[in-house]
Structure formats: structure tokens, C-alpha cells
Design a protein around this motif. Structure first.
Motif, short mmCIF file in Angstrom:
data_model
loop_
_atom_site.label_atom_id
_atom_site.label_comp_id
_atom_site.label_asym_id
_atom_site.label_seq_id
_atom_site.Cartn_x
_atom_site.Cartn_y
_atom_site.Cartn_z
N ARG A 12 1.04 -0.99 -0.01
CA ARG A 12 -0.01 -0.13 0.04
C ARG A 12 0.81 1.38 0.10
N LEU A 13 1.88 1.23 0.77
CA LEU A 13 2.87 2.51 0.97
C LEU A 13 3.43 2.71 -0.55
N LEU A 14 3.97 1.86 -1.07
CA LEU A 14 4.74 1.52 -2.26
C LEU A 14 3.77 2.02 -3.46
N LEU A 15 2.71 1.59 -3.50
CA LEU A 15 1.49 1.89 -4.36
C LEU A 15 1.07 3.44 -4.36
N GLY A 20 1.39 9.10 -6.55
CA GLY A 20 1.73 10.36 -6.06
C GLY A 20 2.91 10.72 -6.86
N PHE A 21 3.82 10.11 -7.19
CA PHE A 21 5.02 10.52 -8.14
C PHE A 21 4.33 10.71 -9.58
N LEU A 24 2.32 13.96 -9.56
CA LEU A 24 3.07 15.06 -9.61
C LEU A 24 3.82 15.11 -10.82
N LEU A 25 4.60 14.20 -11.40
CA LEU A 25 5.27 14.35 -12.78
C LEU A 25 4.09 14.97 -13.85
N GLY A 26 2.85 14.40 -13.69
CA GLY A 26 1.93 14.86 -14.68
C GLY A 26 1.59 16.26 -14.51
N LEU A 27 1.45 16.77 -13.43
CA LEU A 27 1.23 18.06 -13.04
C LEU A 27 2.35 18.74 -13.76
#
Length: 82
Positions: A12-15, A20-21, A24-27
């Protein structure tokens, strides 16, 4: 049974981190594509100012025999604190 709980917690943490990464990259990619990126806006403004400045010439519109030294304008490159 305890090891399965830890495994699902790490997944869950890795997913969540991966999602999130990617978001953020898309934004950031969207901002660059839309032209909202402040660094690109500064570069575009500098280029526009450089292309709109009149060239040194004589009164009749011909180019001057000796071009001006671009370093003599008094503008020294500086850095800004972030």
C-alpha cells in the motif's frame, strides 16, 4: 498472519508513493505544456526582449560600421536566492 499484514502495508505504501509520483510528474508536464512554468516564461520574456530591441545603426537606417559591444551595456549576470 502478521507477515501478511506487513506485506500488504508495504504494498500500500509503495503503491501510494508511485501514484503520488506519477501525479506530480503529470502536473509538472501539464504546467510546462500549458506555458505556466515560471522558468520558461522568464526565458521567453528574455528572448522576446532581445528580438525587439532595435539594432544600433545610422540615422538613415544603415548598420553602423562598428557594432556595439554587448558586454558594455552594464548588465552583469546575477543569481537570485531561492
Amino acid at each position: 498472519m502478521t507477515s501478511m499484514t506487513w506485506l500488504s502495508t508495504w504494498r500500500r505504501l509503495l503503491l501510494t508513493t508511485a501514484i503520488g509520483f506519477v501525479l506530480l510528474l503529470g502536473l509538472l508536464a501539464y504546467r510546462v505544456h500549458a506555458g505556466v512554468d515560471p522558468v520558461l516564461a522568464r526565458v521567453a520574456a528574455t528572448r522576446a526582449a532581445a528580438t525587439t530591441t532595435p539594432s544600433a545603426g545610422t540615422a538613415d537606417g544603415r548598420a553602423a560600421a562598428v557594432p556595439e559591444d554587448p558586454g558594455a551595456q552594464g548588465s552583469v549576470p546575477t543569481t537570485q536566492a531561492s
